[in-house]
Design a protein around this motif. Sequence first.
Motif, short mmCIF file in Angstrom:
data_model
loop_
_atom_site.label_atom_id
_atom_site.label_comp_id
_atom_site.label_asym_id
_atom_site.label_seq_id
_atom_site.Cartn_x
_atom_site.Cartn_y
_atom_site.Cartn_z
N ALA A 133 -25.17 -9.83 9.67
CA ALA A 133 -25.90 -9.31 8.51
C ALA A 133 -27.20 -10.06 8.26
N ASP A 175 -26.36 -1.89 17.41
CA ASP A 175 -27.32 -2.79 18.05
C ASP A 175 -26.62 -3.67 19.09
N ARG A 185 -26.62 -4.49 13.57
CA ARG A 185 -25.49 -3.61 13.33
C ARG A 185 -24.62 -3.49 14.59
N LYS A 186 -23.48 -2.83 14.41
CA LYS A 186 -22.59 -2.63 15.55
C LYS A 186 -23.29 -1.88 16.67
N GLU A 225 -23.28 1.83 11.95
CA GLU A 225 -24.13 1.10 11.01
C GLU A 225 -23.46 -0.15 10.44
N LYS A 226 -22.25 -0.43 10.86
CA LYS A 226 -21.52 -1.57 10.32
C LYS A 226 -22.27 -2.87 10.62
N PRO A 227 -22.50 -3.72 9.62
CA PRO A 227 -23.20 -5.00 9.87
C PRO A 227 -22.37 -5.90 10.78
N TYR A 228 -22.99 -6.43 11.80
CA TYR A 228 -22.30 -7.36 12.70
C TYR A 228 -22.87 -8.77 12.59
N ASN A 285 -18.40 3.76 13.46
CA ASN A 285 -19.06 2.96 12.41
C ASN A 285 -20.31 2.25 12.93
#
Length: 357
Positions: free
Chosen positions: A30, A38, A35-36, A25-28, A23
């Motif tokens: 926001a 990143d 993102r994850k 692209e999951k926002p970490y 995942n």
Amino acid sequence: MASSSSKDAVVLDVDGHEVRVSNPEKPYFAERGIRKIDVVEYFVAVGGGILNALRDRPTTLERWPGGFFEGARLSTRVDNTGDAFYQKRVPKNAPEWVPTAHITFPSGRTADEIAPDSVAVVAWCANLGTLTFHPWPVDKDDVESPNQMRIDLDPQPGTDFADAVRVAPHVRELLGELGMQGWPKTSGGRGVHVYVPIRPRWTFPEVRRAVIAFGRELERRLPAQVTMSWWKEERGEKIFIDYNQMARDRTIASAYSIRPRPNAPVSAPVDWDELPDVRPEDFDVRTMPARFRAVGDKHAGLAEHAFGIEPLLELAERQAKDEGLGDLPYPPDYPKMPGEPMRVQPSRARRSTSGSS
């Protein structure tokens, strides 16, 4: 760092190991657009620095698998329904190349904790949602003897980072008088941490005693700015020297760790001379990689030194003899320790005394 990707995952080649990031692209964070992937790439970018902080140390993972968001909170011993949690035991699905260290908690229970030996291990932990790494002040080959003394300048209500910074030069001066050196860093919040490398020949109670002696001398010199009181009701608007950070199983967020706050700040190693001019918000997931490329790891020199704590233990003896100063309370979840005073909040003790008179 090579990579390959699919719709649902990215596979990074880190130190010759494949690290799968699910995942990505999951926002970490926001609000910052972080993102994850990143987060994982941040740890790889500062890999040499965070590995210096974690290498071969038993490390507790502070995992935020859903990322940080407004209202997110950590689970506690009392309430395990939080959005994040501390993981002390190595996950069962860990690859064989993830090393561990066997440690014993104050309760007597034991665990195998991750003891990173490569940036790949750090990246693998980041894929689990680890934002903050909490390493023990020991090496995995000798988990009973701390090789770091950690001084935590903890601002109390009514004080802030600037107040901790004003105390820091006095920490440096006192260390110098004792024949020691310290390496400062921002906590990623309001505090300042100072790490002092020491010879691994003392026990946790002895190193904790040394920090207590150090803090008491600092309090004697700066009574309006520094407190050693364990009880919050007695601290006032001062900087608390949190001596119990040297109690067994108590840890401090490592250098380069990400702190779970909206702007994704990180704990940043700094020079003593630049400390007065920085702010905690100067260092975050976006800005730290460029700083690291430009200046390297400001804590790299830690590994080249190991000081004795004999002067501090001698100071503790003098404080006991001349001023009657003994031990201070341990955290409430610890077993009763020899020579420790009663763990009774002063106001409660006064009420109990007046009620029995």
